[in-house]
Structure formats: C-alpha cells, structure tokens
Design a protein around this motif. Structure first.
Motif, PDB file in Angstrom:
ATOM      1  N   PHE A 285      42.269   6.371 -25.905  1.00 49.77           N
ATOM      2  CA  PHE A 285      42.265   6.284 -24.446  1.00 49.77           C
ATOM      3  C   PHE A 285      43.590   5.745 -23.931  1.00 49.77           C
ATOM      4  O   PHE A 285      44.109   4.731 -24.394  1.00 49.77           O
ATOM      5  CB  PHE A 285      41.122   5.394 -23.944  1.00 49.77           C
ATOM      6  CG  PHE A 285      41.193   5.176 -22.461  1.00 49.77           C
ATOM      7  CD1 PHE A 285      40.936   6.227 -21.592  1.00 49.77           C
ATOM      8  CD2 PHE A 285      41.567   3.951 -21.931  1.00 49.77           C
ATOM      9  CE1 PHE A 285      41.039   6.048 -20.222  1.00 49.77           C
ATOM     10  CE2 PHE A 285      41.668   3.769 -20.567  1.00 49.77           C
ATOM     11  CZ  PHE A 285      41.391   4.817 -19.709  1.00 49.77           C
ATOM     12  N   LEU A 286      44.128   6.435 -22.942  1.00 53.71           N
ATOM     13  CA  LEU A 286      45.388   6.067 -22.309  1.00 53.71           C
ATOM     14  C   LEU A 286      45.189   6.109 -20.801  1.00 53.71           C
ATOM     15  O   LEU A 286      44.890   7.169 -20.236  1.00 53.71           O
ATOM     16  CB  LEU A 286      46.489   7.040 -22.733  1.00 53.71           C
ATOM     17  CG  LEU A 286      47.892   6.807 -22.174  1.00 53.71           C
ATOM     18  CD1 LEU A 286      48.445   5.460 -22.598  1.00 53.71           C
ATOM     19  CD2 LEU A 286      48.825   7.936 -22.634  1.00 53.71           C
ATOM     20  N   SER A 287      45.319   4.970 -20.147  1.00 51.42           N
ATOM     21  CA  SER A 287      45.135   4.907 -18.703  1.00 51.42           C
ATOM     22  C   SER A 287      46.286   5.621 -17.999  1.00 51.42           C
ATOM     23  O   SER A 287      47.466   5.329 -18.247  1.00 51.42           O
ATOM     24  CB  SER A 287      45.082   3.448 -18.240  1.00 51.42           C
ATOM     25  OG  SER A 287      45.187   3.374 -16.834  1.00 51.42           O
ATOM     26  N   LEU A 288      45.952   6.530 -17.112  1.00 57.58           N
ATOM     27  CA  LEU A 288      47.005   7.230 -16.380  1.00 57.58           C
ATOM     28  C   LEU A 288      47.654   6.341 -15.326  1.00 57.58           C
ATOM     29  O   LEU A 288      48.753   6.646 -14.854  1.00 57.58           O
ATOM     30  CB  LEU A 288      46.442   8.499 -15.748  1.00 57.58           C
ATOM     31  CG  LEU A 288      46.047   9.599 -16.746  1.00 57.58           C
ATOM     32  CD1 LEU A 288      45.633  10.866 -16.009  1.00 57.58           C
ATOM     33  CD2 LEU A 288      47.187   9.904 -17.713  1.00 57.58           C
ATOM     34  N   ALA A 289      47.010   5.232 -14.974  1.00 54.46           N
ATOM     35  CA  ALA A 289      47.684   4.255 -14.106  1.00 54.46           C
ATOM     36  C   ALA A 289      48.902   3.694 -14.833  1.00 54.46           C
ATOM     37  O   ALA A 289      49.979   3.516 -14.252  1.00 54.46           O
ATOM     38  CB  ALA A 289      46.719   3.139 -13.723  1.00 54.46           C
ATOM     39  N   ASP A 290      48.746   3.437 -16.142  1.00 51.97           N
ATOM     40  CA  ASP A 290      49.878   2.953 -16.935  1.00 51.97           C
ATOM     41  C   ASP A 290      50.928   4.043 -17.114  1.00 51.97           C
ATOM     42  O   ASP A 290      52.138   3.772 -17.072  1.00 51.97           O
ATOM     43  CB  ASP A 290      49.398   2.474 -18.307  1.00 51.97           C
ATOM     44  CG  ASP A 290      48.492   1.259 -18.218  1.00 51.97           C
ATOM     45  OD1 ASP A 290      48.576   0.529 -17.201  1.00 51.97           O
ATOM     46  OD2 ASP A 290      47.714   1.031 -19.159  1.00 51.97           O
TER      47      ASP A 290
END
Length: 345
Positions: A220-225
């Motif tokens: 999982f990779l937050s698109l906010a980051d």
C-alpha cells in the motif's frame, strides 16, 4: 493532454431517474463482460484462478438488455470492463448493439478499460463502433517487472496496443496501481512517459479485494504521499475536470499533461458517487467496497419484463450504501471477498 482531458466531461441532459437513498443520482454503469483475463496481476487475482462456468455468465443479449434498461433509466455513461473485456468472445457484437444508444443521443459515452494485450487487433473496430477513449492498465515501464507483476505479460505487446489505439484515433489514459515495493520510485517516469506521448495517466491506490497470493500491507502506497513527493519538483495545479468517475485531476506544468488520483484508502470519494457495477453474472453492486448485491440474473431468467427489471434495479439503487470502509491490515482478510476481476475494474 488528450482532447478529452482538455475539456469537461459530457453533461447529462436529463435528471437521473435512478436516485439512491441519500439523493445521489446514478448516471454511470460499469459492466463486467467476463471474469476471465489473459494476465494474472498479483494485486488483482490469484495465480491459479477458478473462473465461472459459462452458464453463470450473462449472454451478450442479456448484457445488452440490462445495460439498455439502465440507459432508459438515465445512465449516460457505460464502461465495459472485465477481467479483460476484449477476451470475451463476441464482445464487438455487444459494443455494436450498445452503440445504438450513442447514435440516438441517449448515451453520452461508451468506453472500456483494458489491459492492452488485445488492443492492436481491436482498436480500429472499437473506433468504428463509437468508442472514443480507452483506459489501459500499465504499472511499469520495465519489461521484467511487468512480466513479474502480471505473471507472464509482455510489455511490448501492451505498448503496441496503446500505439494502435492512438493510431485509430482513440484517446488513451494509462491506469497505474501504486505499489510501494514495486513501482513507487518509477511513478515519475511513468507520468513523463505518458505525457510525452499525449496520454493522460491516473494513479490508483491498491484495494483489499479478494484473496490473492501475497499480503497487500507492504504494497500500500498513499497517493497523498505520492502527490507530496511530486510537488517537490513539479508544479501541480488542481483541475475542475471530471470524467464521471472517482479520480481527482491535476495538471503538471512541466509536462503539460493531466494526472488523476484515485484514493479509495487515503481519501474516499463516496460523497458524490454516481456509479454502480454490473458483474458478468448479472449481480448489481452499488458499492465497490461493500458486499451489497442485487441478483438481476435470476430476475432476467425468470422471464421478467422490463418493468420487473426496473423494479429490481431501483430496489438495489435505493439501498446503495453511504460509502466503503476499506482497510488494509497485516494478516486481515480482504474488506470484500470478491476479486476485482469478478466485480469489474
């Protein structure tokens, strides 16, 4: 930017007849025409999938009938999905039938999402039948990584399909799932590659749907980051653009192209949801992240007339949940048991 990205999405000329219990109008139907796929993307399905027997899958005539009732009820956009829609035998016949709603003006857009493996063969006919744009899933520019993520896919074949789509006059948007272990450092290159060729691109957070062969937690990779990282060296400007789906768009000044973010995990998009999904088995799902289901196949095969089908559809829409509650926790079961390949991407 593609011509589609440079202009607003078509606006509905009529108020939607389908309204859920929270007052949200449903104008967008995603139709899965098959659960089968010629790739086995690691985040989407297990390596050894058991696919549905033919008797459980709606015929092309049944898919056309249900989709056409939705059009009569005010749906203005239909997206064909899978699995991989272009592996469904006779899919061009279905597209040709549905294109009559484009000709009549009842439908604003008929489009599809594909993995691109069959596009080189299908693109000219898709354009002839009224498809104006396609979304193509491609998560990496590295051939070996692509082969690993798709369990055997050929990146050159997909890129040839994308080029054929463009040659046929189709607008292309690349869909890339953001994967922390696999393509996080490659995301700027993917964006630059797409924009240099006139394609839009949308990044998607991985979702906990269906049992797969690996733990999604570390992927999982937050698109906010991701957005924060991109803004450290590119200039991102929010766009009022909407294509009828869940993406929020920005323009990147340095590349001149559009970038979409679909963020079911870090920032859900439920408040304005106008979408429902019809699976290839005739199950209506009104929320991607809930186990709600309305069985339209049984209604169809019991001999219901269109009024009976409308009643079943309207009942499902009225019960549309407020939103999803996706969570990715180490060792936890998926938020929903069905695979994305069954639900329709």
């Amino acid at each position: 930017m593609t011509p589609y990205d440079a202009s607003p999405a078509p606006q509905s000329r009529h108020a939607p007849a389908l309204t859920d219990g929270l007052g949200r109008g449903v104008t967008y139907l995603r139709v899965s025409v098959t659960d089968r796929c010629d790739l086995r993307c690691v985040y989407c399905m297990a390596e050894h999938m058991t696919f549905l027997p033919k008797a459980q899958v709606l015929t092309l005539e049944e898919l056309d009938r249900v989709a056409s009732v939705f059009v009569d009820l005010g749906v203005r956009k239909i997206r064909l999905t899978g699995g991989e829609p272009l592996v469904r035998k006779g899919v061009l016949t279905l597209i040709e039938r549905l294109s009559r709603h484009l000709a009549s003006g009842a439908l604003d857009e008929l489009t599809l999402t594909t993995n691109g493996t069959q596009l080189a063969a299908f693109a000219p006919e898709l354009a002839r039948l009224g498809i104006r744009r396609v979304n193509v899933s491609m998560d990496t520019l590295d051939p070996e990584r692509f082969r690993r993520l798709t369990r055997g896919g050929d990146l050159a074949q997909v890129q040839a399909g994308i080029a054929a789509a463009r040659e046929a006059g189709l607008a292309v948007k690349i869909n890339a799932v953001a994967l922390a272990r696999d393509n996080a450092t490659e995301i700027p290159d993917l964006i630059a590659w797409a924009h240099a060729r006139g394609y839009g691109i949308t990044l998607i957070e991985t979702m906990p749907m269906g049992e797969v062969d690996e733990d999604r937690t570390d992927q999982f990779l937050s698109l906010a980051d991701v957005r924060r990282d991109l803004e450290s060296y590119w200039t991102l400007r929010d766009l009022p653009l909407s294509t009828g789906g869940p993406a929020r768009y920005v323009e990147i000044a340095e590349t001149g192209g559009s970038l979409g973010f679909i963020t079911p995990m870090s920032h859900n998009f439920c408040e304005g949801c106008n979408r429902v999904r019809l699976t290839c088995t005739g199950t209506l799902h009104t929320c991607l992240g809930q186990e709600d289901a309305t069985d339209l196949r049984t209604v169809l095969r019991a001999g219901a007339d269109d009024a009976g089908l409308v009643e079943a559809i309207a009942g499902g829409i009225r019960a549309k949940p407020k939103g999803h509650d996706f969570r990715i926790d180490r060792g936890a079961a998926p938020s929903v048991s069905r695979h994305m390949s069954t639900t329709g991407g």
